[in-house]
Design an enzyme around this catalytic site. Structure first.
Site, PDB file in Angstrom:
ATOM      1  N   LYS A 139      37.814  -0.127  18.519  1.00  0.00           N
ATOM      2  CA  LYS A 139      37.524  -1.144  19.528  1.00  0.00           C
ATOM      3  C   LYS A 139      38.773  -1.740  20.177  1.00  0.00           C
ATOM      4  CE  LYS A 139      33.402  -3.134  18.984  1.00  0.00           C
ATOM      5  NZ  LYS A 139      32.201  -3.830  18.508  1.00  0.00           N
ATOM      6  N   LEU A 140      39.805  -0.906  20.313  1.00  0.00           N
ATOM      7  CA  LEU A 140      41.024  -1.383  20.991  1.00  0.00           C
ATOM      8  C   LEU A 140      40.674  -1.875  22.387  1.00  0.00           C
ATOM      9  CD1 LEU A 140      44.164  -1.591  20.858  1.00  0.00           C
ATOM     10  CD2 LEU A 140      44.218   0.604  22.055  1.00  0.00           C
ATOM     11  N   ASP A 141      39.738  -1.183  23.056  1.00  0.00           N
ATOM     12  CA  ASP A 141      39.375  -1.510  24.435  1.00  0.00           C
ATOM     13  C   ASP A 141      38.856  -2.939  24.587  1.00  0.00           C
ATOM     14  OD1 ASP A 141      37.252  -0.067  22.844  1.00  0.00           O
ATOM     15  OD2 ASP A 141      35.994  -0.892  24.443  1.00  0.00           O
ATOM     16  N   GLY A 192      33.030  -5.588   7.355  1.00  0.00           N
ATOM     17  CA  GLY A 192      31.906  -4.778   7.832  1.00  0.00           C
ATOM     18  C   GLY A 192      31.896  -4.618   9.341  1.00  0.00           C
ATOM     19  N   ASP A 193      31.053  -3.693   9.820  1.00  0.00           N
ATOM     20  CA  ASP A 193      30.856  -3.451  11.249  1.00  0.00           C
ATOM     21  C   ASP A 193      32.123  -2.988  11.957  1.00  0.00           C
ATOM     22  OD1 ASP A 193      28.235  -4.330  10.882  1.00  0.00           O
ATOM     23  OD2 ASP A 193      28.800  -6.424  11.255  1.00  0.00           O
ATOM     24  N   GLY A 227      24.201  -1.629   9.007  1.00  0.00           N
ATOM     25  CA  GLY A 227      23.719  -1.184  10.314  1.00  0.00           C
ATOM     26  C   GLY A 227      24.845  -0.379  10.931  1.00  0.00           C
ATOM     27  N   HIS A 228      24.680   0.921  10.978  1.00  0.00           N
ATOM     28  CA  HIS A 228      25.748   1.801  11.459  1.00  0.00           C
ATOM     29  C   HIS A 228      25.328   2.418  12.791  1.00  0.00           C
ATOM     30  CE1 HIS A 228      27.413   2.396   7.114  1.00  0.00           C
ATOM     31  NE2 HIS A 228      27.359   1.138   7.492  1.00  0.00           N
ATOM     32  N   THR A 229      26.102   2.141  13.836  1.00  0.00           N
ATOM     33  CA  THR A 229      25.717   2.575  15.178  1.00  0.00           C
ATOM     34  C   THR A 229      26.398   3.880  15.555  1.00  0.00           C
ATOM     35  OG1 THR A 229      25.794   0.230  15.686  1.00  0.00           O
ATOM     36  CG2 THR A 229      25.417   1.712  17.539  1.00  0.00           C
ATOM     37  N   GLN A 274      29.162  -1.678   4.319  1.00  0.00           N
ATOM     38  CA  GLN A 274      29.894  -2.936   4.206  1.00  0.00           C
ATOM     39  C   GLN A 274      31.408  -2.653   4.179  1.00  0.00           C
ATOM     40  OE1 GLN A 274      27.010  -2.631   1.729  1.00  0.00           O
ATOM     41  NE2 GLN A 274      25.988  -3.140   3.639  1.00  0.00           N
ATOM     42  N   LYS A 306      30.271   5.316  13.863  1.00  0.00           N
ATOM     43  CA  LYS A 306      30.849   6.173  14.913  1.00  0.00           C
ATOM     44  C   LYS A 306      31.736   7.242  14.287  1.00  0.00           C
ATOM     45  CE  LYS A 306      34.302   6.575  18.444  1.00  0.00           C
ATOM     46  NZ  LYS A 306      34.922   6.183  19.675  1.00  0.00           N
ATOM     47  N   THR A 333      28.711  -9.122  -0.615  1.00  0.00           N
ATOM     48  CA  THR A 333      27.434  -8.493  -0.904  1.00  0.00           C
ATOM     49  C   THR A 333      27.387  -8.186  -2.406  1.00  0.00           C
ATOM     50  OG1 THR A 333      25.862  -6.811  -0.173  1.00  0.00           O
ATOM     51  CG2 THR A 333      28.172  -6.108  -0.343  1.00  0.00           C
ATOM     52  N   GLY A 358      36.237   3.234  22.720  1.00  0.00           N
ATOM     53  CA  GLY A 358      34.905   3.034  23.282  1.00  0.00           C
ATOM     54  C   GLY A 358      33.876   3.477  22.263  1.00  0.00           C
ATOM     55  N   LYS A 366      32.205   2.277  11.286  1.00  0.00           N
ATOM     56  CA  LYS A 366      32.118   3.398  10.324  1.00  0.00           C
ATOM     57  C   LYS A 366      31.130   4.456  10.810  1.00  0.00           C
ATOM     58  CE  LYS A 366      30.933   0.371   7.159  1.00  0.00           C
ATOM     59  NZ  LYS A 366      31.154  -0.907   7.857  1.00  0.00           N
TER      60      LYS A 366
HETATM   61  P1  GDP Z   1      29.552  -0.084  11.216  1.00  0.00           P
HETATM   62  O1  GDP Z   1      28.619  -0.969  10.477  1.00  0.00           O
HETATM   63  O2  GDP Z   1      30.931  -0.096  10.614  1.00  0.00           O
HETATM   64  O3  GDP Z   1      29.042   1.314  11.391  1.00  0.00           O
HETATM   65  O4  GDP Z   1      29.714  -0.697  12.679  1.00  0.00           O
HETATM   66  P2  GDP Z   1      28.527  -1.240  13.617  1.00  0.00           P
HETATM   67  O5  GDP Z   1      27.810  -0.085  14.182  1.00  0.00           O
HETATM   68  O6  GDP Z   1      27.713  -2.285  12.922  1.00  0.00           O
HETATM   69  O7  GDP Z   1      29.330  -2.027  14.719  1.00  0.00           O
HETATM   70  C1  GDP Z   1      30.289  -1.409  15.518  1.00  0.00           C
HETATM   71  C2  GDP Z   1      29.882  -1.569  16.995  1.00  0.00           C
HETATM   72  O8  GDP Z   1      30.981  -1.267  17.823  1.00  0.00           O
HETATM   73  C3  GDP Z   1      28.777  -0.621  17.409  1.00  0.00           C
HETATM   74  O9  GDP Z   1      27.994  -1.246  18.393  1.00  0.00           O
HETATM   75  C4  GDP Z   1      29.543   0.555  18.009  1.00  0.00           C
HETATM   76  O10 GDP Z   1      28.775   1.292  18.963  1.00  0.00           O
HETATM   77  C5  GDP Z   1      30.684  -0.152  18.667  1.00  0.00           C
HETATM   78  N1  GDP Z   1      31.944   0.592  18.743  1.00  0.00           N
HETATM   79  C6  GDP Z   1      32.474   1.470  17.861  1.00  0.00           C
HETATM   80  N2  GDP Z   1      33.700   1.863  18.259  1.00  0.00           N
HETATM   81  C7  GDP Z   1      33.940   1.219  19.418  1.00  0.00           C
HETATM   82  C8  GDP Z   1      35.059   1.168  20.323  1.00  0.00           C
HETATM   83  O11 GDP Z   1      36.091   1.782  20.119  1.00  0.00           O
HETATM   84  N3  GDP Z   1      34.929   0.366  21.414  1.00  0.00           N
HETATM   85  C9  GDP Z   1      33.820  -0.364  21.671  1.00  0.00           C
HETATM   86  N4  GDP Z   1      33.801  -1.136  22.748  1.00  0.00           N
HETATM   87  N5  GDP Z   1      32.755  -0.350  20.837  1.00  0.00           N
HETATM   88  C10 GDP Z   1      32.829   0.422  19.736  1.00  0.00           C
HETATM   89  P1  IMO Z   2      27.801  -2.581   7.589  1.00  0.00           P
HETATM   90  O1  IMO Z   2      27.624  -1.423   6.642  1.00  0.00           O
HETATM   91  C1  IMO Z   2      28.605  -6.836   8.098  1.00  0.00           C
HETATM   92  C2  IMO Z   2      27.200  -9.492   4.890  1.00  0.00           C
HETATM   93  C3  IMO Z   2      26.124 -10.497   5.243  1.00  0.00           C
HETATM   94  C4  IMO Z   2      26.517 -11.623   4.295  1.00  0.00           C
HETATM   95  C5  IMO Z   2      26.964 -10.879   3.046  1.00  0.00           C
HETATM   96  C6  IMO Z   2      25.884 -10.751   1.981  1.00  0.00           C
HETATM   97  O2  IMO Z   2      26.983  -2.495   8.816  1.00  0.00           O
HETATM   98  O3  IMO Z   2      29.254  -2.827   7.838  1.00  0.00           O
HETATM   99  P2  IMO Z   2      23.686  -9.255   1.779  1.00  0.00           P
HETATM  100  O4  IMO Z   2      22.477  -9.185   2.633  1.00  0.00           O
HETATM  101  O5  IMO Z   2      24.426  -7.983   1.617  1.00  0.00           O
HETATM  102  O6  IMO Z   2      23.417  -9.903   0.446  1.00  0.00           O
HETATM  103  O7  IMO Z   2      24.667 -10.276   2.549  1.00  0.00           O
HETATM  104  O8  IMO Z   2      27.343  -9.584   3.473  1.00  0.00           O
HETATM  105  N1  IMO Z   2      26.876  -8.083   5.208  1.00  0.00           N
HETATM  106  C7  IMO Z   2      27.423  -7.405   6.223  1.00  0.00           C
HETATM  107  N2  IMO Z   2      28.240  -7.801   7.215  1.00  0.00           N
HETATM  108  N3  IMO Z   2      28.249  -5.554   8.004  1.00  0.00           N
HETATM  109  C8  IMO Z   2      27.454  -5.137   6.988  1.00  0.00           C
HETATM  110  O9  IMO Z   2      27.171  -3.823   6.778  1.00  0.00           O
HETATM  111  C9  IMO Z   2      26.953  -6.077   6.078  1.00  0.00           C
HETATM  112  N4  IMO Z   2      26.137  -6.006   5.002  1.00  0.00           N
HETATM  113  C10 IMO Z   2      26.109  -7.236   4.468  1.00  0.00           C
HETATM  114  O10 IMO Z   2      26.213 -10.876   6.598  1.00  0.00           O
HETATM  115  O11 IMO Z   2      27.642 -12.309   4.797  1.00  0.00           O
HETATM  116 MG    MG Z   3      27.281  -2.529  10.869  1.00  0.00          MG
END
Ligand code: GDP
Ligand code: IMO
Ligand code: MG
Length: 443
Positions: free
Chosen positions: A339-341, A16-17, A44-46, A232, A22, A247, A424, A20
């Protein structure tokens, strides 16, 4: 701007995170529909535009593009109160989505007793060291109730006469389980209060609730392009991740079809998203984890704190075996390396190319059982780092030679071509790779 000719899924390949949000925001203008198909407000998608950051939890990440119709499919579990908070945050920025939004009447609703059960269970598990580290949003119990046929769907909220009866079985079961702990900080609202709150929350959204399957089937038949936004990632998938530290939904490709009601033929391409390193939030196996200063440095450089819960993310080197597994599971066509940077300025960069088992044998097979992961140690190949910053670079030829060498090694280890490299958080920061499906899609 030209429209894409193929329907595309954007799926996370790690825990996760990956970034996606972006990518979906970047690709969305090429698509008529952007669809969430599983997960809930654990996601949580930023999205970052002109330095301003927006975190989306349940609203699809095409929200910022007025031409995108947003769909929340039947595989999603929805917290209506949180949904309203998201809508008002978007409104504060002048973005209204309720005139281009359809929520599946089959999507399940997260209820207060689901959240209470999630938190109660994690507290008990914590005492015996068996915590999963959930987001505490009631996701697991909402999906459990769905499977146990005690769930409440968005469509049920239109039927006041049966609503309390739909809620009662699940509610009573949770009360039984929480039993003695009720009233000691874990009390629940009454069913009447839950109904009242649901009705209040659903009222402004009634015109947005309907049959998303028909809508998407029609869009597909008419050739209107669809972008599917995974939440996720594969290693958190209920079947194909690091069970039980996962999850409760299928975040890999299968979940797309159950969560929309579209057949596999309706999907043409899969973009797999991975960071240039690995992170995980919550408990469970992570062979590549760096529990040293280097891990702390990556966490700080990458701001690796949860978008949803603010928890520090565990950080480690890029893990090729898990990413290759995710590519196979999802039929990935190309990689987006994000996030290569964040790795800029490191003397050396590591790549986990395999695992050593308890007998010292090298493997890239992932164990099925959590207990078996404990025996594995990472086999790490080290690469020279790069001193020239990659931040903001938009042409891959401009990436420092060492970074290019590292990325080539990642692609080789995962046996998958790279289609995009992100440098970035902003939309504009990244490089499309020539000759890939993504380049032709974006040109
Ligand atoms: P998601 O859940 O897959 O949508 O990802 P998140 O939003 O939870 O986490 C990704 C984080 O990395 C966010 O704060 C983005 O703004 C940031 N991000 C995305 N791409 C890049 C990148 O290439 N470089 C940097 N430094 N940050 C990035
Ligand atoms: P995005 O879409 C990162 C993790 C939780 C925990 C496990 C189970 O932003 O990538 P849950 O509340 O789903 O029962 O928790 O899954 N988890 C994530 N980790 N990014 C997420 O979503 C996540 N959604 C759930 O931290 O380990
Ligand atoms: Mg996220």
């Amino acid at each position: 701007m030209s429209r894409a000719s193929e329907n595309l899924a954007v799926l996370g390949l790690q825990w996760g995170d990956e970034g996606k949000g972006k990518l979906v925001d970047l690709l969305a203008p090429r698509y008529r529909h952007v669809v969430r198909f599983q997960g809930g407000n654990n996601a949580g998608h930023t999205v970052v535009v002109d330095g301003q950051s927006i975190a989306l939890h349940q609203v699809p990440s095409g929200a910022l593009h007025p031409g995108c119709f947003l769909v929340v499919g039947s595989g999603v579990v929805l917290n209506l109160d949180v949904f309203h908070v998201e809508l008002s945050r978007l409104r504060e920025r002048g973005i209204e989505v309720t005139d281009r939004l359809l929520l599946s009447d089959k999507a399940h609703v997260i209820l207060p007793h689901h959240i209470a059960l999630d938190i109660w269970r994690e507290e008990r598990a914590h005492k015996v060291g068996a915590k999963i580290g959930t987001t505490g949003r009631g996701i697991g119990p909402a999906y459990e109730m769905k499977a146990a046929r005690m769930g409440v769907r968005l469509g049920d909220l239109k039927h006041l006469e049966v609503l309390a009866d739909r809620i009662r079985p699940g509610y009573d079961e949770v009360r039984l389980r929480l039993g003695p702990d009720l009233g000691t900080g874990a009390d629940l609202p009454s069913i009447e209060a839950i109904v009242e709150n649901l009705l209040k929350a659903v009222e402004p959204l009634l015109h947005c609730i309907g049959n998303t399957q028909s809508r998407l089937q029609e869009a597909w038949t008419k050739g209107e392009q669809i972008l599917f936004e995974g939440a996720q990632a594969t290693m958190l998938d209920l079947d194909h991740g690091t069970y039980p530290f996962v999850t409760s939904s299928n975040c890999s490709l299968g979940g797309l079809f159950t969560g929309t009601g579209l057949p596999p033929k309706a999907l043409h391409r899969v973009l797999g998203v991975a960071k240039a390193y690995t992170t995980r939030v919550g408990a469970g196996p992570m062979v590549s984890e760096l529990t040293n200063e280097l891990g702390d440095r990556i966490r700080e450089a990458g701001h690796e704190y949860g978008t949803t819960t603010g928890r520090p993310r565990r950080c480690g080197w890029f893990d090729a075996p898990i990413t290759a597994h995710a590519c196979r599971t999802n039929g990935v066509d190309g990689l987006a390396i994000m996030k290569l940077d964040v790795l800029d300025g490191l003397d050396q960069v590591g790549l986990v190319v395999g695992y050593r088992d308890g007998n010292g044998n090298l493997t890239s097979e992932l164990p099925s059982c959590a207990a078996e992961w404990a025996d594995l140690k990472p086999e790490i190949k080290m690469f020279k780092g790069w001193s020239v910053p990659t931040r903001g670079i938009t042409h891959h030829q401009q990436l420092p030679a060492e970074a290019q060498g590292y990325l080539d090694a990642v692609a080789e280890a995962v046996e998958m071509p790279i289609a995009y490299v992100s440098t970035g958080p902003d939309r504009a920061e990244g490089c499309l790779y020539p000759g890939t499906f993504l380049e032709s899609l974006m040109s």
